[in-house]
Design a protein around this motif. Structure first.
Motif, PDB file in Angstrom:
ATOM      1  N   ALA A   1       0.840  -1.192   0.000  1.00 42.82           N
ATOM      2  CA  ALA A   1       0.000   0.000   0.000  1.00 42.82           C
ATOM      3  C   ALA A   1       0.877   1.244   0.000  1.00 42.82           C
ATOM      4  CB  ALA A   1      -0.925  -0.002   1.204  1.00 42.82           C
ATOM      5  N   LEU A   2       0.639   2.158  -0.937  1.00 49.14           N
ATOM      6  CA  LEU A   2       1.332   3.438  -0.964  1.00 49.14           C
ATOM      7  C   LEU A   2       0.316   4.546  -0.775  1.00 49.14           C
ATOM      8  CD1 LEU A   2       2.970   1.550  -3.346  1.00 49.14           C
ATOM      9  CD2 LEU A   2       4.469   3.504  -3.056  1.00 49.14           C
ATOM     10  N   SER A   3       0.482   5.273   0.318  1.00 53.34           N
ATOM     11  CA  SER A   3      -0.368   6.411   0.604  1.00 53.34           C
ATOM     12  C   SER A   3       0.463   7.368   1.436  1.00 53.34           C
ATOM     13  CB  SER A   3      -1.640   5.969   1.333  1.00 53.34           C
ATOM     14  OG  SER A   3      -2.575   7.020   1.371  1.00 53.34           O
ATOM     15  N   SER A   4      -0.151   8.325   2.090  1.00 56.41           N
ATOM     16  CA  SER A   4       0.634   9.320   2.815  1.00 56.41           C
ATOM     17  C   SER A   4       0.108   9.488   4.232  1.00 56.41           C
ATOM     18  CB  SER A   4       0.583  10.667   2.091  1.00 56.41           C
ATOM     19  OG  SER A   4       1.335  11.640   2.787  1.00 56.41           O
ATOM     20  N   GLY A   5       1.028   9.457   5.194  1.00 56.71           N
ATOM     21  CA  GLY A   5       0.671   9.724   6.579  1.00 56.71           C
ATOM     22  C   GLY A   5       0.540   8.466   7.410  1.00 56.71           C
ATOM     23  N   SER A   6       0.799   8.595   8.712  1.00 62.11           N
ATOM     24  CA  SER A   6       0.748   7.438   9.612  1.00 62.11           C
ATOM     25  C   SER A   6      -0.666   6.919   9.774  1.00 62.11           C
ATOM     26  CB  SER A   6       1.329   7.821  10.980  1.00 62.11           C
ATOM     27  OG  SER A   6       0.596   8.917  11.539  1.00 62.11           O
ATOM     28  N   ALA A   7      -1.665   7.813   9.749  1.00 60.76           N
ATOM     29  CA  ALA A   7      -3.046   7.362   9.897  1.00 60.76           C
ATOM     30  C   ALA A   7      -3.450   6.471   8.722  1.00 60.76           C
ATOM     31  CB  ALA A   7      -3.988   8.560  10.009  1.00 60.76           C
ATOM     32  N   LYS A   8      -3.062   6.885   7.516  1.00 57.90           N
ATOM     33  CA  LYS A   8      -3.360   6.064   6.341  1.00 57.90           C
ATOM     34  C   LYS A   8      -2.587   4.744   6.414  1.00 57.90           C
ATOM     35  CE  LYS A   8      -6.175   8.779   4.019  1.00 57.90           C
ATOM     36  NZ  LYS A   8      -5.784   9.467   2.789  1.00 57.90           N
ATOM     37  N   GLY A   9      -1.364   4.808   6.931  1.00 54.26           N
ATOM     38  CA  GLY A   9      -0.592   3.583   7.073  1.00 54.26           C
ATOM     39  C   GLY A   9      -1.254   2.605   8.013  1.00 54.26           C
ATOM     40  N   HIS A  10      -1.746   3.100   9.133  1.00 52.38           N
ATOM     41  CA  HIS A  10      -2.438   2.241  10.104  1.00 52.38           C
ATOM     42  C   HIS A  10      -3.681   1.646   9.471  1.00 52.38           C
ATOM     43  CE1 HIS A  10      -4.891   1.106  13.579  1.00 52.38           C
ATOM     44  NE2 HIS A  10      -3.767   1.063  14.268  1.00 52.38           N
ATOM     45  N   MET A  11      -4.441   2.473   8.748  1.00 50.45           N
ATOM     46  CA  MET A  11      -5.649   1.983   8.111  1.00 50.45           C
ATOM     47  C   MET A  11      -5.337   0.889   7.095  1.00 50.45           C
ATOM     48  SD  MET A  11      -8.422   3.994   5.723  1.00 50.45           S
ATOM     49  CE  MET A  11      -7.374   3.935   4.274  1.00 50.45           C
TER      50      MET A  11
ATOM     51  N   LEU B   1      -2.717  -1.124   6.826  1.00 53.22           N
ATOM     52  CA  LEU B   1      -2.156  -2.352   7.400  1.00 53.22           C
ATOM     53  C   LEU B   1      -3.151  -3.079   8.283  1.00 53.22           C
ATOM     54  CD1 LEU B   1       1.436  -1.097   8.297  1.00 53.22           C
ATOM     55  CD2 LEU B   1       0.847  -2.725   6.505  1.00 53.22           C
ATOM     56  N   TYR B   2      -3.860  -2.348   9.134  1.00 52.52           N
ATOM     57  CA  TYR B   2      -4.653  -2.998  10.161  1.00 52.52           C
ATOM     58  C   TYR B   2      -6.136  -3.083   9.826  1.00 52.52           C
ATOM     59  CZ  TYR B   2      -0.334  -2.439  12.719  1.00 52.52           C
ATOM     60  OH  TYR B   2       0.976  -2.491  13.091  1.00 52.52           O
ATOM     61  N   ASP B   3      -6.656  -2.132   9.073  1.00 51.06           N
ATOM     62  CA  ASP B   3      -8.071  -2.198   8.715  1.00 51.06           C
ATOM     63  C   ASP B   3      -8.288  -2.911   7.383  1.00 51.06           C
ATOM     64  OD1 ASP B   3      -8.550  -0.811  11.011  1.00 51.06           O
ATOM     65  OD2 ASP B   3      -8.790   1.141  10.045  1.00 51.06           O
ATOM     66  N   LEU B   4      -7.408  -2.640   6.426  1.00 47.41           N
ATOM     67  CA  LEU B   4      -7.588  -3.215   5.092  1.00 47.41           C
ATOM     68  C   LEU B   4      -6.805  -4.502   4.894  1.00 47.41           C
ATOM     69  CD1 LEU B   4      -7.387   0.079   2.972  1.00 47.41           C
ATOM     70  CD2 LEU B   4      -9.407  -1.031   3.939  1.00 47.41           C
ATOM     71  N   GLY B   5      -5.793  -4.745   5.711  1.00 48.66           N
ATOM     72  CA  GLY B   5      -5.053  -6.003   5.616  1.00 48.66           C
ATOM     73  C   GLY B   5      -3.902  -5.997   4.641  1.00 48.66           C
ATOM     74  N   ALA B   6      -3.398  -4.812   4.261  1.00 47.53           N
ATOM     75  CA  ALA B   6      -2.235  -4.764   3.371  1.00 47.53           C
ATOM     76  C   ALA B   6      -1.027  -5.415   4.047  1.00 47.53           C
ATOM     77  CB  ALA B   6      -1.916  -3.317   3.005  1.00 47.53           C
ATOM     78  N   ASP B   7      -0.128  -5.965   3.232  1.00 44.32           N
ATOM     79  CA  ASP B   7       1.052  -6.648   3.763  1.00 44.32           C
ATOM     80  C   ASP B   7       2.217  -5.695   4.027  1.00 44.32           C
ATOM     81  OD1 ASP B   7       0.305  -9.700   3.352  1.00 44.32           O
ATOM     82  OD2 ASP B   7      -0.383  -8.605   1.589  1.00 44.32           O
ATOM     83  N   TYR B   8       2.310  -4.626   3.226  1.00 40.05           N
ATOM     84  CA  TYR B   8       3.413  -3.676   3.368  1.00 40.05           C
ATOM     85  C   TYR B   8       2.851  -2.273   3.182  1.00 40.05           C
ATOM     86  CZ  TYR B   8       5.448  -8.016   1.470  1.00 40.05           C
ATOM     87  OH  TYR B   8       5.740  -9.330   1.199  1.00 40.05           O
ATOM     88  N   PHE B   9       3.540  -1.300   3.761  1.00 37.38           N
ATOM     89  CA  PHE B   9       3.136   0.095   3.568  1.00 37.38           C
ATOM     90  C   PHE B   9       4.374   0.965   3.368  1.00 37.38           C
ATOM     91  CE2 PHE B   9       2.426   4.402   5.167  1.00 37.38           C
ATOM     92  CZ  PHE B   9       1.344   4.786   4.390  1.00 37.38           C
ATOM     93  N   VAL B  10       4.289   1.863   2.388  1.00 36.37           N
ATOM     94  CA  VAL B  10       5.331   2.859   2.152  1.00 36.37           C
ATOM     95  C   VAL B  10       4.645   4.202   1.931  1.00 36.37           C
ATOM     96  CG1 VAL B  10       7.132   3.644   0.570  1.00 36.37           C
ATOM     97  CG2 VAL B  10       7.001   1.224   1.196  1.00 36.37           C
TER      98      VAL B  10
END
Length: 744
Positions: free
Chosen positions: A207-217, A219-228
């Motif tokens: 998942a590529l998006s911007s900000g820690s809140a989007k990262g949390h969403m 990884l933990y809400d949508l189930g992505a495996d990686y975040f940058v």
């Protein structure tokens, strides 16, 4: 042409949002109801989603120039109201959707190979032909999307655009199960759907998006495996590092230009970049690297009808959903206003329906010619009060039980429309109660049914009816609700002793558990077994049909003295509908194994109250006598029977979605370290708090902090009113809880 059901003719006019002057005027006005051609259907629209494409279409941003006086909209769902003479495979009343592709020629090289969006004679809903922002909309029958059971109409509407857009792009990427796909813009509306579709199809997601809140969403809400974070100056290096060489494909749904340039820097050699977003500007890339690394760049558009139906089926099976708000039909201009200002939150779905909820009185705020009807409270005929709306919102975060649901609008309407107020005790009973009992008889295949006040009452009546003169024993699972939570009813009402059996497999009883525990008649030291009482589900776990049948066949052939009836089989089927839905067996087939059953309507089906017991006609006649004895004979019960019947109709199709949501949350909880006492098979998760090192009081405290209601037992019950927001808060609370426990 065939008209609406019940012999009613179609109305001559309808309300519609008409685009008069491009980008300046939207008028809510009455226009004629169209007549479908030979190969077309007329759809009575119930809901229509609104997306940015509708805004661009209204403003005339796309070539060719759209026709004037157009009705917009391209993601609507409703019921077939009329069909053309050459239409086959669709009937009046079928649930269908109308998407961007309204009509194609059906014979060109593109149509014949499944590439209908490229048809040279393509006609687009809400842009080239009148779309879904009206009460009745025409569509070519071959392009009408068949809406499957298991998804509400309002939830299906956005899938017809956003869902199929990302699902089609996923197919265009050629990524294989187990491979990694990057979703650029994963934190947005399209991106969040793309992540969920990719996970449902077996892919790993960066998942590529911007900000820690989007990262949390992500990884933990949508189930992505990686975040940058795509605003990182080293995004390409980070993407390669976390994925071990770069993703195999990238889907770019972002509306800004920079991510398109960056994608070629981190894509794995031989990978594919799929462009979905439409930012202004052009893509510039290193052609040498693109050629030598065999990188493909391709655009992706919407899919055809079959692909849209695939997208709906995947969503239902996986249990994820689109985030949306249902708003009044008149709110379209206000929605466009928010889009123009960049203030749009989430996705909006217009509630249309056969009868608009508000009177056509217009006020202007968006432009001098842009009319809308303002929000009002206390609308005549509106059966959902503000108090009930607040109760429904609270139920969205209540995981204590599936009994905590509150009446839905169809249920409240059924109560208001109840037309029979007969005394159910007198001869003949109440027509609404009788109709509901007949409905259950048809569903279960039993000779008779009896409406009772509660599941506890229903079970006690059934067991007392089976038992005649003591001594006698009831054999059941030692955890059975009728024994553990029945407030001592068995010895009080039936003078029965209980043989509690612990299943050897730790989940459900089998024949091996039962056959050695049955007490046959003949030894006066022990009360004989007269009833075997099973339960389905038990804490959410299923008693499979195979084992119920094996137990029943054995019990029904146990020797009894001459003149005695055989041992009876009873089912506490409080959540039988949950079980049969999950196991994909019919209620009738399952209940063939039992002489009686108590089925609760106030649990998974969400009725305000009530259960129904079923059995032979002779059995129910005797049970009616015990119902009176136990204080369960009521007077004007028609309104409750009407509510129960409406709840059954409304909620039964939603059970697959509830189960899928439960499994999704269970997978997340397992991923962050939780263990379960029982397999997650229907609508319950039973946490193994002891093994996880968590006490029940902490569970309640952390959940309360996030506005949730839970029991300290560790059982989490899901129901049709659990909201995505409630799930998100639950996941955050339990992540915080287990993280804190591990720190200690």
């Amino acid at each position: 042409m065939t008209l609406l059901t019940n012999g009613q003719a179609l109305p001559p006019t309808q309300w519609a949002h008409v685009f008069k002057t491009r980008g300046q005027t939207i008028e809510l006005k009455q226009i004629p109801v169209g007549t479908p051609g030979p190969d077309e259907v007329l759809v009575q629209m119930e809901y229509s989603g609104v997306c940015h494409t509708d805004l661009h279409a209204w403003k005339g941003d796309f070539p060719p120039t759209p026709k004037p006086d157009l009705v917009g909209g391209h993601e609507g769902v409703g019921l077939v109201a009329a069909i053309g003479s050459q239409v086959h495979g669709l009937r009046i009343g079928d649930t269908v959707g109308i998407q961007w592709i309204n009509r194609t020629c059906g014979v060109c090289e593109f149509c014949s190979t499944g590439n209908q969006p490229l048809c040279p004679k393509l006609q687009l809903s809400g842009y080239m032909v009148d779309g879904t922002f009206q009460q009745y909309c025409i569509c070519k029958a071959d392009n009408a999307v068949r809406i499957p059971p298991g998804i509400s109409l309002e939830a299906a509407a956005p899938v017809l655009c956003a869902g199929i857009t990302v699902y089609k792009a996923l197919k265009e990427s050629n990524v294989q199960p187990g491979q990694i796909i990057a979703i650029v813009g994963a934190g947005g509306g399209l991106g969040s759907l793309a992540v969920q579709y990719a996970k449902a199809c077996g892919h790993k997601v960066l998942a590529l998006s911007s900000g820690s809140a989007k990262g949390h969403m992500c990884l933990y809400d949508l189930g992505a495996d990686y975040f940058v974070d795509y605003k990182s100056p080293n995004v390409a290096e980070e993407a390669k590092h976390v994925t071990g060489g770069g993703p195999h494909a990238a889907m770019i749904v972002s509306s800004v230009e920079e991510p398109f340039h960056r994608a070629t820097q981190y894509i794995r050699p031989g990978g594919t970049i799929v462009a979905v977003g439409l930012p202004p500007g052009k893509i510039s890339t290193d052609l040498f690297s693109m050629v030598t690394q065999k990188i493909s760049i391709k655009g992706s558009y919407v899919g055809n009808r079959q692909e849209t139906e695939e997208a709906l089926a995947i969503l239902i099976r996986a249990g994820f959903s689109v985030q949306y708000d249902v708003v009044d039909f008149a709110e379209l201009p206000n929605i466009y206003d928010l889009m123009e200002k960049g203030q749009m939150q989430g996705r909006k779905v217009l509630k249309i329906g056969k009868t608009l909820s508000k009177s056509p009185e217009y006020l202007s705020t968006f432009s001098k010619d842009l009319h809308f009807r303002p929000r009002q409270n206390g609308i005549a005929g509106n059966v959902v009060s503000p108090e009930l709306e607040r109760a429904i919102e609270r139920a969205g975060g209540d995981f204590r039980s599936d009994t905590v649901t509150v009446p839905t609008e169809p249920v409240m309407q059924a109560i208001i429309n109840a037309s029979s107020f007969e005394d159910d005790i007198y001869e003949g009973g109440d027509p609404a109660v009788n109709a509901f009992q007949d409905k259950i008889k048809a569903m279960t295949g039993k000779e008779a049914a009896l409406f009772v006040l509660s599941g506890t009452q229903g079970n006690q009546i059934c067991l007392r009816t089976h038992l005649h003169q003591p001594p006698h024993t009831i054999l059941l699972d030692y955890r059975a609700h009728v024994q553990v939570w029945g407030t001592g009813g068995l010895p009080l009402f039936s003078q029965a002793t209980v043989t509690g059996v612990e299943p050897k497999n730790g989940v459900h009883l089998t024949l091996d558990d039962i056959k050695d525990r049955i007490v046959e008649e003949g030894n006066f030291h022990f009360p004989p077994t007269r009833v075997v009482s099973l339960e389905n589900t038990l804490s959410g776990s299923i008693l499979p049909l195979k084992h119920a049948r094996e137990i029943s066949n054995y019990v029904r052939n146990v020797r009894v003295p001459p003149g005695r009836t055989r041992i009876a089989m009873h089912l506490d089927g409080a959540r039988l509908l949950e079980a049969t839905t999950a196991e994909n067996v019919s209620v009738r087939e399952y209940l063939d194994c039992f002489d009686s059953a108590s089925i609760c309507i106030s649990k998974g089906c969400g009725a305000p109250m009530g259960s129904v017991i079923v059995g032979s006609r002779e059995f129910i006649d005797r049970a009616r006598w015990f119902r009176k004895m136990f204080g369960g004979a009521t007077r004007q019960t028609g309104i409750m029977a009407a509510a129960a019947s409406a709840s059954l109709d409304y909620c039964l199709p939603l059970l697959p979605k509830v189960h899928a949501l439960t499994r999704r949350v269970a997978e997340y909880l397992h991923r962050i370290g939780y263990e379960f006492l029982l397999p997650v098979e229907t609508n319950m998760i039973v946490l193994n708090l002891k093994k996880t090192g968590i006490d029940g009081e902490s569970l309640v405290r952390y959940c309360t902090k996030y506005g949730l209601r839970t029991f300290p037992s560790g059982r989490l019950a899901f129901h049709h009113q659990i909201s995505e927001d409630g799930v998100s808060r639950l996941q955050r609370a339990l992540l915080e809880l287990i993280t804190d426990v591990k720190r200690v």
